[in-house]
Design an enzyme around this catalytic site. Structure first.
Site, mmCIF file in Angstrom:
data_model
loop_
_atom_site.group_PDB
_atom_site.id
_atom_site.type_symbol
_atom_site.label_atom_id
_atom_site.label_comp_id
_atom_site.label_asym_id
_atom_site.label_seq_id
_atom_site.Cartn_x
_atom_site.Cartn_y
_atom_site.Cartn_z
ATOM 1 N N GLY A 9 0.816 -1.202 0.000
ATOM 2 C CA GLY A 9 0.000 0.000 0.000
ATOM 3 C C GLY A 9 0.850 1.253 0.000
ATOM 4 O O GLY A 9 1.969 1.280 -0.523
ATOM 5 N N ASP A 30 0.607 -8.592 -2.597
ATOM 6 C CA ASP A 30 -0.507 -7.788 -2.117
ATOM 7 C C ASP A 30 -1.784 -8.422 -2.631
ATOM 8 O O ASP A 30 -1.790 -9.072 -3.692
ATOM 9 C CB ASP A 30 -0.382 -6.344 -2.621
ATOM 10 N N THR A 32 -4.145 -6.922 -3.900
ATOM 11 C CA THR A 32 -4.471 -6.250 -5.156
ATOM 12 C C THR A 32 -3.511 -6.746 -6.229
ATOM 13 O O THR A 32 -2.318 -6.424 -6.194
ATOM 14 C CB THR A 32 -4.343 -4.723 -5.000
ATOM 15 N N LYS A 164 7.641 3.071 18.775
ATOM 16 C CA LYS A 164 6.867 3.762 17.733
ATOM 17 C C LYS A 164 5.542 4.273 18.303
ATOM 18 O O LYS A 164 5.059 5.346 17.923
ATOM 19 C CB LYS A 164 6.613 2.808 16.572
ATOM 20 N N HIS A 167 6.317 7.406 20.114
ATOM 21 C CA HIS A 167 6.579 8.406 19.076
ATOM 22 C C HIS A 167 5.263 9.000 18.573
ATOM 23 O O HIS A 167 5.105 10.220 18.438
ATOM 24 C CB HIS A 167 7.351 7.754 17.927
ATOM 25 N N ASN A 168 4.295 8.144 18.284
ATOM 26 C CA ASN A 168 3.024 8.628 17.760
ATOM 27 C C ASN A 168 2.227 9.396 18.809
ATOM 28 O O ASN A 168 1.511 10.346 18.477
ATOM 29 C CB ASN A 168 2.204 7.462 17.219
ATOM 30 N N GLU A 171 3.649 12.758 18.741
ATOM 31 C CA GLU A 171 3.152 13.384 17.508
ATOM 32 C C GLU A 171 1.752 13.962 17.711
ATOM 33 O O GLU A 171 1.448 15.072 17.260
ATOM 34 C CB GLU A 171 3.158 12.327 16.403
ATOM 35 N N TYR A 172 0.880 13.216 18.394
ATOM 36 C CA TYR A 172 -0.470 13.704 18.696
ATOM 37 C C TYR A 172 -0.398 15.047 19.415
ATOM 38 O O TYR A 172 -1.108 16.002 19.066
ATOM 39 C CB TYR A 172 -1.194 12.714 19.609
#
Length: 291
Positions: A9, A30, A32, A164, A167-168, A171-172
């Site tokens: 993706g 994938d 797809t 991570k 980290h996020n 970020e928020y």
């Protein structure tokens, strides 16, 4: 090096290209067909020489679990599975145990870089045994930004996704602070060019950052964000960060408030959430809701 990559993706497709540019062979799968190099996990595994490394880049939860379950039946002792999605760290511990029973290694890797990672590189935080990490090292080196930093063996299994997640959470809170400042500037009559105030902060100030640059990009495209609805989703990692803080009795007032602000955005058309939505679209290609 040869790598199997599952999930092509927005992130996975660009990662495949960056790894190939570094001279490695990537066999991608994938659901797809137009995106895939092969058309089943069995075909992917069959095209790789042992010991194999297969990197999983699919949504957290059931899609990751089913992919790892299938790989566990196809791979052999000495192979390694990397989960590079946004899985919860507690899932990593279970996946490592399940794969270890078959002699297969497991590495969890938090990946940050969004739609910009192809050119700029991806910040990588990974957890697992050193012997398994070393088998993936050429791919980590291909994906990371240039220079000495941007990649870290954070600790044992689960440490990569935990890092991570934090980290996020940060970020928020950072995005929320920019959004609140932007709304206040827009509200007063005395400030007549909010976009250029934001732009002026890009050089020489203590709040300059890549997120600030992305905010200016968003305002260049829609000066007052009039085309956006003030609605912002949360990816789940903000919630997990707050839950981990509760479990460890660590106060996170800013991150918790920023998460709750996103919940509030689903009840009304919030000006602050226009900026949050614009920033998420800028760095990660996340969908926005138009008015």
């Amino acid at each position: 090096m040869e790598l199997g990559l599952v999930g092509l993706g927005k992130m996975g497709g660009n990662m495949r290209e960056r790894i190939r540019r570094a001279g490695h062979t990537v066999v991608g799968y994938d659901r797809t067909p137009d995106l895939a190099d092969v058309h089943s996990l069995e075909e992917l595994v069959g095209k790789l020489s042992g010991p194999r490394v297969v990197w999983v880049m699919v949504p957290a939860g059931a899609p990751t679990q089913s992919t790892i379950d299938e790989l566990a039946e196809l791979l052999e002792p000495g192979d390694v599975v990397v989960d590079g999605g946004n899985s919860r760290w507690t899932d990593d511990e279970r996946h490592a145990e399940e794969l270890a029973a078959k002699g297969i290694g497991f590495v969890d890797c938090g990946v940050s870089g969004g739609v910009w990672g192809l050119e700029n590189g991806y910040a990588l935080m990974y957890g697992g045994d050193a012997e398994h990490v070393e088998k993936v090292r050429p791919v980590f080196d291909a994906l990371k930004p240039e220079g000495d930093f941007g990649s870290v063996h954070a600790g044992r299994v689960g440490a990569g996704h935990f890092a991570k997640m934090v980290h996020n959470g940060i970020e928020y809170a950072m995005m929320q602070a920019y959004a609140e400042g932007w709304e206040l500037l827009e509200k007063v009559d005395s400030v007549t060019d909010v976009r250029e105030v934001f732009r002026s902060w890009q050089e020489g100030t203590v709040i300059r950052s890549w997120l600030l640059d992305l905010a200016v990009n968003a305002l260049d495209g829609d000066e007052h964000l009039d085309r956006l609805k003030g609605h912002a989703q949360d990816s789940g990692e903000g919630r997990w960060t707050v839950e981990a803080a509760i479990d460890n009795a660590v106060p996170l007032p800013a991150i918790t408030a920023s998460l709750f602000a996103r919940f509030a955005s689903r009840q009304e058309d919030s000006p602050q959430m226009k900026m949050i939505a614009a920033l998420r679209n800028q760095f990660g290609g996340h969908a926005v809701e138009a008015k």
